[in-house]
Structure formats: structure tokens, C-alpha cells
Design a protein around this motif. Structure first.
Motif, mmCIF file in Angstrom:
data_model
loop_
_atom_site.group_PDB
_atom_site.id
_atom_site.type_symbol
_atom_site.label_atom_id
_atom_site.label_comp_id
_atom_site.label_asym_id
_atom_site.label_seq_id
_atom_site.Cartn_x
_atom_site.Cartn_y
_atom_site.Cartn_z
ATOM 1 N N LEU A 70 0.815 -1.211 0.000
ATOM 2 C CA LEU A 70 0.000 0.000 0.000
ATOM 3 C C LEU A 70 0.848 1.261 0.000
ATOM 4 C CD1 LEU A 70 -2.812 1.318 0.215
ATOM 5 C CD2 LEU A 70 -2.655 1.042 2.699
ATOM 6 N N GLU A 71 2.012 1.207 0.644
ATOM 7 C CA GLU A 71 2.851 2.398 0.757
ATOM 8 C C GLU A 71 3.324 2.909 -0.608
ATOM 9 O OE1 GLU A 71 5.524 -1.170 0.777
ATOM 10 O OE2 GLU A 71 3.623 -0.628 1.753
ATOM 11 N N LYS A 72 3.230 2.069 -1.639
ATOM 12 C CA LYS A 72 3.665 2.460 -2.975
ATOM 13 C C LYS A 72 2.521 2.973 -3.837
ATOM 14 C CE LYS A 72 7.360 -1.048 -3.070
ATOM 15 N NZ LYS A 72 7.884 -2.222 -3.811
ATOM 16 N N LYS A 73 1.303 2.987 -3.284
ATOM 17 C CA LYS A 73 0.120 3.231 -4.112
ATOM 18 C C LYS A 73 -0.650 4.458 -3.614
ATOM 19 C CE LYS A 73 0.125 -1.672 -5.066
ATOM 20 N NZ LYS A 73 -0.521 -2.983 -4.935
ATOM 21 N N PRO A 74 -0.695 5.519 -4.417
ATOM 22 C CA PRO A 74 -1.372 6.745 -3.985
ATOM 23 C C PRO A 74 -2.850 6.517 -3.655
ATOM 24 C CG PRO A 74 -0.048 7.142 -5.948
ATOM 25 C CD PRO A 74 -0.073 5.662 -5.748
ATOM 26 N N CYS A 75 -3.288 7.125 -2.567
ATOM 27 C CA CYS A 75 -4.682 7.053 -2.130
ATOM 28 C C CYS A 75 -5.241 8.472 -2.031
ATOM 29 C CB CYS A 75 -4.794 6.362 -0.772
ATOM 30 S SG CYS A 75 -4.364 4.599 -0.793
ATOM 31 N N PHE A 76 -6.384 8.691 -2.671
ATOM 32 C CA PHE A 76 -6.983 10.019 -2.710
ATOM 33 C C PHE A 76 -8.402 9.979 -2.160
ATOM 34 C CE2 PHE A 76 -4.083 9.650 -6.371
ATOM 35 C CZ PHE A 76 -3.201 10.694 -6.097
ATOM 36 N N VAL A 77 -8.676 10.829 -1.186
ATOM 37 C CA VAL A 77 -10.046 11.024 -0.724
ATOM 38 C C VAL A 77 -10.831 11.664 -1.863
ATOM 39 C CG1 VAL A 77 -11.500 12.381 0.832
ATOM 40 C CG2 VAL A 77 -9.419 11.273 1.701
ATOM 41 N N GLU A 78 -12.050 11.175 -2.093
ATOM 42 C CA GLU A 78 -12.900 11.856 -3.067
ATOM 43 C C GLU A 78 -14.364 11.726 -2.645
ATOM 44 O OE1 GLU A 78 -13.771 12.361 -7.817
ATOM 45 O OE2 GLU A 78 -13.774 10.373 -6.924
ATOM 46 N N GLN A 79 -14.799 12.655 -1.836
ATOM 47 C CA GLN A 79 -16.215 12.752 -1.508
ATOM 48 C C GLN A 79 -16.837 13.760 -2.468
ATOM 49 O OE1 GLN A 79 -17.148 13.725 2.566
ATOM 50 N NE2 GLN A 79 -19.302 14.086 2.107
ATOM 51 N N GLU A 80 -17.704 13.295 -3.323
ATOM 52 C CA GLU A 80 -18.231 14.155 -4.380
ATOM 53 C C GLU A 80 -19.382 15.037 -3.904
ATOM 54 O OE1 GLU A 80 -18.919 12.280 -8.135
ATOM 55 O OE2 GLU A 80 -17.278 10.856 -7.872
ATOM 56 N N GLU A 81 -20.135 14.564 -2.913
ATOM 57 C CA GLU A 81 -21.295 15.319 -2.439
ATOM 58 C C GLU A 81 -21.050 15.756 -0.998
ATOM 59 O OE1 GLU A 81 -25.170 13.726 -3.296
ATOM 60 O OE2 GLU A 81 -24.371 12.423 -4.855
ATOM 61 N N SER A 82 -20.923 17.058 -0.799
ATOM 62 C CA SER A 82 -20.653 17.579 0.533
ATOM 63 C C SER A 82 -21.239 18.971 0.668
ATOM 64 C CB SER A 82 -19.141 17.631 0.794
ATOM 65 O OG SER A 82 -18.861 18.318 1.996
ATOM 66 N N GLY A 83 -21.813 19.259 1.813
ATOM 67 C CA GLY A 83 -22.344 20.589 2.051
ATOM 68 C C GLY A 83 -21.253 21.616 2.273
ATOM 69 N N ASP A 84 -20.127 21.168 2.815
ATOM 70 C CA ASP A 84 -18.982 22.040 3.077
ATOM 71 C C ASP A 84 -17.730 21.261 2.694
ATOM 72 O OD1 ASP A 84 -16.797 23.431 4.221
ATOM 73 O OD2 ASP A 84 -18.085 24.302 5.758
ATOM 74 N N GLU A 85 -17.187 21.562 1.525
ATOM 75 C CA GLU A 85 -16.106 20.759 0.961
ATOM 76 C C GLU A 85 -14.890 20.663 1.877
ATOM 77 O OE1 GLU A 85 -16.921 21.547 -3.802
ATOM 78 O OE2 GLU A 85 -15.418 22.739 -2.734
ATOM 79 N N LEU A 86 -14.419 21.785 2.391
ATOM 80 C CA LEU A 86 -13.211 21.767 3.210
ATOM 81 C C LEU A 86 -13.459 21.145 4.579
ATOM 82 C CD1 LEU A 86 -11.595 25.168 2.224
ATOM 83 C CD2 LEU A 86 -10.760 22.875 1.686
ATOM 84 N N ALA A 87 -14.659 21.333 5.120
ATOM 85 C CA ALA A 87 -14.982 20.686 6.391
ATOM 86 C C ALA A 87 -14.998 19.173 6.230
ATOM 87 C CB ALA A 87 -16.325 21.181 6.916
ATOM 88 N N SER A 88 -15.580 18.693 5.145
ATOM 89 C CA SER A 88 -15.587 17.255 4.876
ATOM 90 C C SER A 88 -14.178 16.742 4.614
ATOM 91 C CB SER A 88 -16.492 16.942 3.685
ATOM 92 O OG SER A 88 -17.846 17.177 3.994
ATOM 93 N N ALA A 89 -13.395 17.537 3.899
ATOM 94 C CA ALA A 89 -12.008 17.148 3.637
ATOM 95 C C ALA A 89 -11.240 16.976 4.939
ATOM 96 C CB ALA A 89 -11.329 18.188 2.752
ATOM 97 N N GLN A 90 -11.470 17.883 5.883
ATOM 98 C CA GLN A 90 -10.800 17.784 7.180
ATOM 99 C C GLN A 90 -11.282 16.560 7.953
ATOM 100 O OE1 GLN A 90 -10.908 21.380 9.473
ATOM 101 N NE2 GLN A 90 -9.381 20.658 10.919
ATOM 102 N N GLU A 91 -12.578 16.321 7.942
ATOM 103 C CA GLU A 91 -13.136 15.171 8.648
ATOM 104 C C GLU A 91 -12.622 13.856 8.051
ATOM 105 O OE1 GLU A 91 -17.554 13.239 9.534
ATOM 106 O OE2 GLU A 91 -17.366 15.397 9.189
ATOM 107 N N ASN A 92 -12.561 13.791 6.737
ATOM 108 C CA ASN A 92 -12.085 12.574 6.079
ATOM 109 C C ASN A 92 -10.603 12.330 6.331
ATOM 110 O OD1 ASN A 92 -14.580 11.842 4.966
ATOM 111 N ND2 ASN A 92 -14.291 13.233 3.229
ATOM 112 N N PHE A 93 -9.828 13.415 6.354
ATOM 113 C CA PHE A 93 -8.407 13.269 6.671
ATOM 114 C C PHE A 93 -8.220 12.728 8.084
ATOM 115 C CE2 PHE A 93 -4.525 14.773 8.648
ATOM 116 C CZ PHE A 93 -3.561 14.354 7.743
ATOM 117 N N ALA A 94 -8.946 13.292 9.034
ATOM 118 C CA ALA A 94 -8.820 12.852 10.435
ATOM 119 C C ALA A 94 -9.177 11.383 10.579
ATOM 120 C CB ALA A 94 -9.706 13.708 11.324
#
Length: 283
Positions: free
Chosen positions: A252-276
Motif C-alpha cells: 500500500l505504501e507504494k500506491k497513492p490514495c486520494f479522498v474523493e467525496q463528491e457530495e458535501s455541504g462544506d467541501e473543506l470541512a468534509s475534507a478535514q473530517e475525512n483526513f482525520a
């Protein structure tokens, strides 16, 4: 019978303190986790349209290490030079970009040169053209085109890849398009980006797909879905066991992983929640 030579080391272990005994296990492999966490910029597309620079700064501040660029959105108005400057300023890396599949038919070498300049590894098509949704022969035609484009990409040290959409789970003439595409493409030239949520929304099983094509899946979109699989949601709120899935990915360490939530009321808030959520996962 225990010999004196066998007995003495055993006796020595018995005299060690609990702390000393625990220290003997420090060489055990650490728990699995994501060392790098990326985000597909489509997940923050509205913020990127408003201000690419400020949005990238916000993503870096959250803790993201990687972004997947959107060449299909013309990098939100940024030139290659400006993208490179933004990445340098924020410390973010861009190992991949999404591009229209038709990109491989025109000025492909120039696109590869630009990707190399940005330090990328993958140029990924989010889907095949619409006509491939109705014809297996068109899927095979594009698989052949990807093989040819892959030969060029490899000369630049890059990979071309295809990403799955929900409709790819629908059979055409009794066959799933992605099964045909992977059968017709050369693993030495073409790789695959598995979008977990898209496969779930299409009715598929990402873990079963990973087990079948473990040597073809080299990057991932991490996305979770609500109970009826009709749309995505924050990673921690979805029904799919992402922890078990990530634990099953080889190297897994060699394979890029990207969060992609397409539907969100607040994009950056969801991005922060998903990162955490991802930062807290271990296995």
C-alpha cells in the motif's frame, strides 16, 4: 530433559522485568497505516474554482500530503508553471492527474512532458468515452489505444491508468467493461485506479475486485457510501469497511490514495473530517 545450555537462557528470561520483556518485542512490524494521504481536487472543486492557491494552502494545513490534479478542469485556470509554483509553495505533491481519455489521441507526448515536469507518476482517465458504455468492441478499441499511449508514457517514466465509474458495473453483452479492459491491456503499460465508492454505488464489491486484480490496482479513490449505496458520504459515516480494504492492499505504501467525496455541504470541512478519519486508522 532440559540441558544446562537450554536452561540458562530460560532462567534469564524469567528474571527480566516486565519492561525489559516488552522491549524484546520492539522489533515487531508496526501497525499498518497510511503514511501519505491525498485528495482528488474534484472533492473541493468549488473551493478550487474560487481560489486554487488558498484551497491548496488549506489542504496542506489540514495535513494532506498529495493532491490529484484535474487536467479535465484545465487546472482551474492555472498554467503548468502556476501549478508547479503552488505545489512548491504548499509542499504538496501531485502524483496523478485526471484527464479526458481523448488526451491520448492529441499531443500526448507534450502532456507526458508536462506531467514529468510536475513530478507526477500517473495520468489517469476517469472513464472511457460514452460510446464505450454500449459496445464491448469500443472498450477493446480503447484498451488498444491505452496500450499504445502506455508505451509513450513509460518512455517518460510515467504510467497511464483508467479509473472506474459506477456504470462500469453494468454488463454489456454479458461482460463487465472493466474485466474486458484489463484483459485487453498490458500490465507493463497500463494500470488501474480503483474508486471504492463508485464500485459500491454501481453494485460491485471493491474487496473482491481487489483480490481478483491485486496486481493491476496501483492507486485508489477512497470514498464511502450510505446504506442504500445511492450516494457517497464522509468516510467515517459510510457502510463500507475501509479499514479492512486498506489492510488487504499489497504494498500500500507504494500506491497513492486520494479522498474523493463528491457530495458535501462544506467541501473543506468534509475534507478535514475525512483526513482525520484516515489518519486515525491502523491495522
Amino acid at each position: 530433559m532440559i540441558s544446562r545450555r537450554d536452561f540458562l537462557p530460560t532462567l534469564g528470561l524469567g528474571l527480566l522485568s516486565p519492561v525489559a520483556l516488552a522491549s524484546r518485542h520492539l522489533a515487531l512490524p508496526p501497525a499498518g497505516k497510511l503514511d501519505r494521504i491525498g485528495i482528488e481536487l474534484y472533492a473541493v472543486r468549488n473551493a478550487m474554482k474560487a481560489s486554487p492557491e488558498r484551497t491548496l494552502e488549506a489542504l496542506a494545513k489540514i495535513g494532506y500530503t498529495d493532491v490529484e490534479l484535474l487536467w479535465s478542469f484545465k487546472n482551474f485556470g492555472q498554467s503548468i508553471k502556476e501549478v508547479k509554483a503552488s505545489l512548491k509553495a504548499t509542499g504538496l505533491k501531485a502524483p496523478s492527474a485526471h484527464m479526458a481519455p481523448e488526451t491520448i489521441l492529441t499531443e500526448w507526448e507534450q502532456r507526458c512532458a508536462e506531467a514529468k515536469e510536475l513530478g507526477m507518476t500517473y495520468l489517469t482517465a476517469p472513464s472511457l468515452p460514452a460510446e464505450a458504455n454500449k459496445s464491448i468492441e469500443v472498450v477493446k478499441l480503447w484498451a488498444n489505444r491505452f496500450n499504445s499511449a502506455g508505451e509513450v508514457a513509460r518512455r517518460f517514466g510515467l504510467w497511464i491508468a483508467l479509473h472506474n465509474e459506477p456504470n462500469h458495473e453494468k454488463r454489456i453483452m454479458g461482460q463487465k467493461p472493466m474485466d474486458v479492459f484489463l484483459a485487453e491491456t498490458d500490465p507493463k503499460l497500463v494500470r488501474f485506479q480503483l474508486d471504492v465508492g463508485n464500485m459500491l454505488m454501481g453494485g460491485g464489491d471493491p474487496l473482491a475486485f481487489l483480490q481478483q486484480y491485486r496486481n493491476r490496482c496501483w492507486s485508489f479513490h477512497l470514498k464511502n457510501v450510505i446504506a442504500d449505496r445511492t450516494k457517497d458520504t464522509e468516510l467515517a459515516k459510510g457502510v463500507f469497511d475501509l479499514k479492512a480494504f486498506l489492510a488487504a492492499v499489497p504494498e500500500l505504501e507504494k500506491k497513492p490514495c486520494f479522498v474523493e467525496q463528491e457530495e458535501s455541504g462544506d467541501e473543506l470541512a468534509s475534507a478535514q473530517e475525512n483526513f482525520a478519519y484516515l489518519r486515525g486508522l491502523t491495522w
